[in-house]
Design an enzyme around this catalytic site. Structure first.
Site, PDB file in Angstrom:
ATOM      1  N   LYS A  85      -3.772   7.295   1.357  1.00 53.58           N
ATOM      2  CA  LYS A  85      -2.462   7.399   1.733  1.00 53.58           C
ATOM      3  C   LYS A  85      -2.031   8.794   0.999  1.00 53.58           C
ATOM      4  O   LYS A  85      -1.162   9.272   1.394  1.00 53.58           O
ATOM      5  CB  LYS A  85      -1.582   6.152   1.343  1.00 53.58           C
ATOM      6  CG  LYS A  85      -2.121   4.968   2.220  1.00 53.58           C
ATOM      7  CD  LYS A  85      -1.710   5.178   3.626  1.00 53.58           C
ATOM      8  CE  LYS A  85      -1.681   3.868   4.547  1.00 53.58           C
ATOM      9  NZ  LYS A  85      -1.332   3.951   5.904  1.00 53.58           N
ATOM     10  N   GLU A 107       8.258   3.028   4.645  1.00 54.53           N
ATOM     11  CA  GLU A 107       7.602   1.763   4.844  1.00 54.53           C
ATOM     12  C   GLU A 107       6.415   1.493   4.005  1.00 54.53           C
ATOM     13  O   GLU A 107       5.671   2.572   3.870  1.00 54.53           O
ATOM     14  CB  GLU A 107       7.539   1.323   6.121  1.00 54.53           C
ATOM     15  CG  GLU A 107       5.958   1.703   6.918  1.00 54.53           C
ATOM     16  CD  GLU A 107       5.660   3.336   6.945  1.00 54.53           C
ATOM     17  OE1 GLU A 107       6.708   3.847   6.704  1.00 54.53           O
ATOM     18  OE2 GLU A 107       4.590   3.356   7.259  1.00 54.53           O
ATOM     19  N   SER A 374     -11.527   3.214   2.696  1.00 56.97           N
ATOM     20  CA  SER A 374     -10.207   4.152   2.554  1.00 56.97           C
ATOM     21  C   SER A 374      -9.334   3.785   1.362  1.00 56.97           C
ATOM     22  O   SER A 374      -8.312   4.620   1.287  1.00 56.97           O
ATOM     23  CB  SER A 374      -9.319   3.653   3.824  1.00 56.97           C
ATOM     24  OG  SER A 374      -9.130   2.245   4.037  1.00 56.97           O
TER      25      SER A 374
END
Lengths: 394, 262
Positions: A85, A107, A374
């Site tokens: 991210k 969000e 990830s």
């Protein structure tokens, strides 16, 4: 004219109140994406602050154990803040700075995007407000505290299904009340144009590195790249630079929850249909009247009823394949990778590991799979313990 | 009931008066009650009714209307049942009726099928909060083919887009009074007069102002600078508070608001 199309998907289905804000982002991004000074600044942040490039690790024990293709893990879990991210967030935060914004909103589902946004806000001096569904603040309590520690305000969203979709609704609502000084750091390859393109570009560093790394280690490209898909940002980043290499299979793993044959899943490609929601035309889990369906996954980060428009297009053109992975399979993979390689993956990433465990034994020893890890699984430890019937207090 | 004069019917309400436009969510608390509320508001002087087709994720709505959407969906309200209700209403009143809903319920129903049914039951127009100018083409063609107006929304942030949007508008222009989502506000700070002036330079389409209007005083002030006043959350709040018993209270409220227009 409609912009940001991927085949029939994408577009800019957003209220008029936000159109000028979105056009402002679009123009700024068009300008800065080709600006060498901006790109140099971003690269410096990614390398010196976030710890890139991330490693491409040969999972020797896993490979030997599964007895098929060689498995490489792209270690996005080693990035600062613990997931992919941060790649997108540093890009958007830097862009917001250039646009003169002073406040970031975002969000979050699992909390990883919220943590990354709160981190960038702390680093670059933005005010920061994060919206997170109540169900997710309960199951990811650690990340809520991390965000607060980083100086962000966390708003608990109690509308609708109280998960990621509702957090997105609430962040859009917040953005309409205050656009002048605020940038919405959308966390995935979704939403109205330019977000799907911009987020994909910022995440494509994953496949840019992985492609070079595998060529350096093996002298050839992989046979398959596997990544988990909710909205689809880590998968889009892991796939993007391999799209022109047509013989590289691109495989996205959707959350099948308790099974695609049940009503408790978040498997958009397997069970969804074409719709227009959250700014884009794409596939969504919904009913015959276009009401968005409540979705379910053990993984808060994959618990989303849609998929980014570029993935929808990759599915339509059959360039990528999408497979459903259940909670049980993901939890088994979570434990497997922990024990076999000493790497605790995020429960999201465990969906990709699970499919590698299925695929690798069907392949030959000279074939190669890259799995995108990830994120790291520290945030999930308590939830997995609960899943297994153990009550752990964080 | 097919209505060949659909397009004219909306603008007609602005011809010699200021219009009062009332919004409610279909199916809150039941479609039977929605039908009763609409007929009562029409009898009390409302000039146009916006009927909300509930959506699971109404991102332009504040908490009051969002909750109404949730109640309506819990009551198993569907697009088909709403069409049937409109058909029944059309036998009793000629008041212009406009649907307010999001892109997905229309798209998934099938655009052509949706607008053909609108024409059949006598709906005059549609307001779609998540359909901006840039994406409007296909929908306008489908709706227009069945005599429906796709109402143009203009926001305080539209700025350099105002005239582009206004040139395109039919039926009426929905001028959003304030930033943010729907809901009652104590104060409206936007320079509405300046926006209305901008619109007037390029369009004769009537302008109605909505978002945040609840009191007769606000209605009077707004009606001085626009052709109509739209009230949603205040009406939905009455329905939320009084449920099935809301009819006489809605009638009184609409009568008071209509009388406040100048």
């Amino acid at each position: 004219m409609s912009k940001g199309k991927y085949g029939i998907h994408g577009g800019q289905y957003t209220p008029e109140t936000l159109m000028n804000a979105i056009i402002e982002v679009e123009k700024a991004y068009e300008h800065y994406k080709n600006d060498p000074a901006f790109q140099a600044e971003l690269t410096e942040l990614l390398n010196d602050y976030a710890g890139r490039p991330s490693r491409l690790y040969y999972a020797k024990k896993m490979t030997a154990d599964l007895g098929g293709a060689k498995i490489y893990l792209k270690r996005e879990d080693l990035n600062h803040t613990g997931s992919h991210k941060i790649n997108n967030v540093l890009g958007q935060a830097l862009l917001a700075k250039k646009m003169g914004k002073t406040r970031l909103i975002a969000e979050t589902g699992a909390g990883q995007h919220g943590v990354a946004t709160a981190t960038a806000a702390a680093l670059m001096g933005f005010e920061c407000e994060i919206f997170m569904g109540k169900e997710d603040t309960d199951r990811q309590a650690l990340n809520v505290f991390r965000m607060r520690l980083l100086g962000a305000t966390v708003h608990v969203v109690t509308s609708g299904t109280m998960t990621l979709k509702d957090a997105v609704n609430e962040t859009f609502r917040e953005w309409t009340t205050r656009v002048d000084d605020t940038h919405y750091v959308l966390g995935s390859v979704m939403g109205p144009h330019p977000f799907p393109e911009m987020v994909r570009d910022f995440q494509s560093v994953i496949s840019r590195e992985a492609r070079e790394q595998i060529l350096a280690k093996e002298g050839k490209l992989p046979d398959a790249v596997i990544a988990c898909v909710g909205g689809g940002s880590n998968a889009m980043g892991a796939f993007y630079n391999f799209i022109p290499d047509e013989y590289v299979r691109l495989i996205g793993c959707e959350a099948a929850g308790k099974g695609v044959e049940t009503e408790e899943h978040a498997a958009t490609i397997a069970r969804g249909s074409l719709g227009i929601f959250h700014g884009m035309k794409s596939y969504f889990c919904q009913d015959e009247y276009g009401q968005i369906a409540p979705v379910y996954s053990i993984s808060a980060g994959l618990d989303y009823p849609g998929i980014g428009p570029e993935h929808a297009h990759l599915h339509d053109t059959k360039r990528a394949e999408y497979v459903p992975i259940t909670d049980d399979e993901a939890v088994a993979a979570f434990e497997y990778l922990s024990r076999t390689e000493g790497i605790i993956p995020a429960i999201e990433s465990a969906h990709a590991i699970a499919y590698a465990m299925v695929l690798a034994p069907t392949m030959t020893k000279d074939q190669i799979i890259i799995v995108n890890v990830s994120g790291r699984g520290d945030k999930d430890v308590a939830a997995i313990a609960r899943y297994k019937g153990e009550d752990i207090h964080e | 009931m097919s209505n060949p004069n659909n397009v004219n019917q909306i603008s007609r309400i602005f011809a010699d008066q200021k219009a009062f436009i009332a919004f409610l969510t279909a199916g809150d608390p039941s479609l039977q009650k929605t039908e009763e509320f609409i007929l009562a508001m029409a009898a009390a002087g409302a000039d146009l009714i916006e009927i909300g087709i509930p959506f699971s994720d109404p991102i332009a709505e504040g908490p009051v209307i969002e909750a109404a959407n949730e109640r309506a969906l819990r009551a198993a309200t569907t697009t088909d049942k709403i069409f049937a209700m409109v058909g029944r209403i059309r036998e009793k009143t000629a008041i212009p009726l406009v649907f307010l809903t999001y892109m997905n319920p229309i798209f998934v129903y099938g655009g052509e099928r949706f607008f053909a049914t609108c024409e059949e039951v006598g709906i005059n127009g549609v307001i779609i909060p998540d359909l901006p100018y840039e994406e409007k083409g296909e929908i306008r063609e489908l709706a227009g083919g069945h005599g429906l107006d796709v109402i143009t929304l203009i926001a305080p942030t539209s700025q350099d887009r105002i005239q582009m949007l206004a040139r395109d508008a039919t039926g009426f222009i929905y001028l959003v009074s304030s930033m943010g989502v729907t809901g009652v506000r104590s104060e409206i700070k936007t320079d509405l007069a300046a926006i209305v002036d901008d619109i007037r330079q390029v369009s004769k389409t009537p302008v109605a102002v909505g978002f945040g209007i609840a009191t007769p005083e606000q209605a009077t002030a707004i009606s001085k600078l626009a052709d109509g006043v739209i009230v949603g959350s205040a009406i939905v709040r009455i329905i939320a508070e009084h449920g099935a018993a809301a009819t006489p209270i809605l009638s009184d409220y609409v009568r008071t608001m209509k009388a406040a227009l100048v």
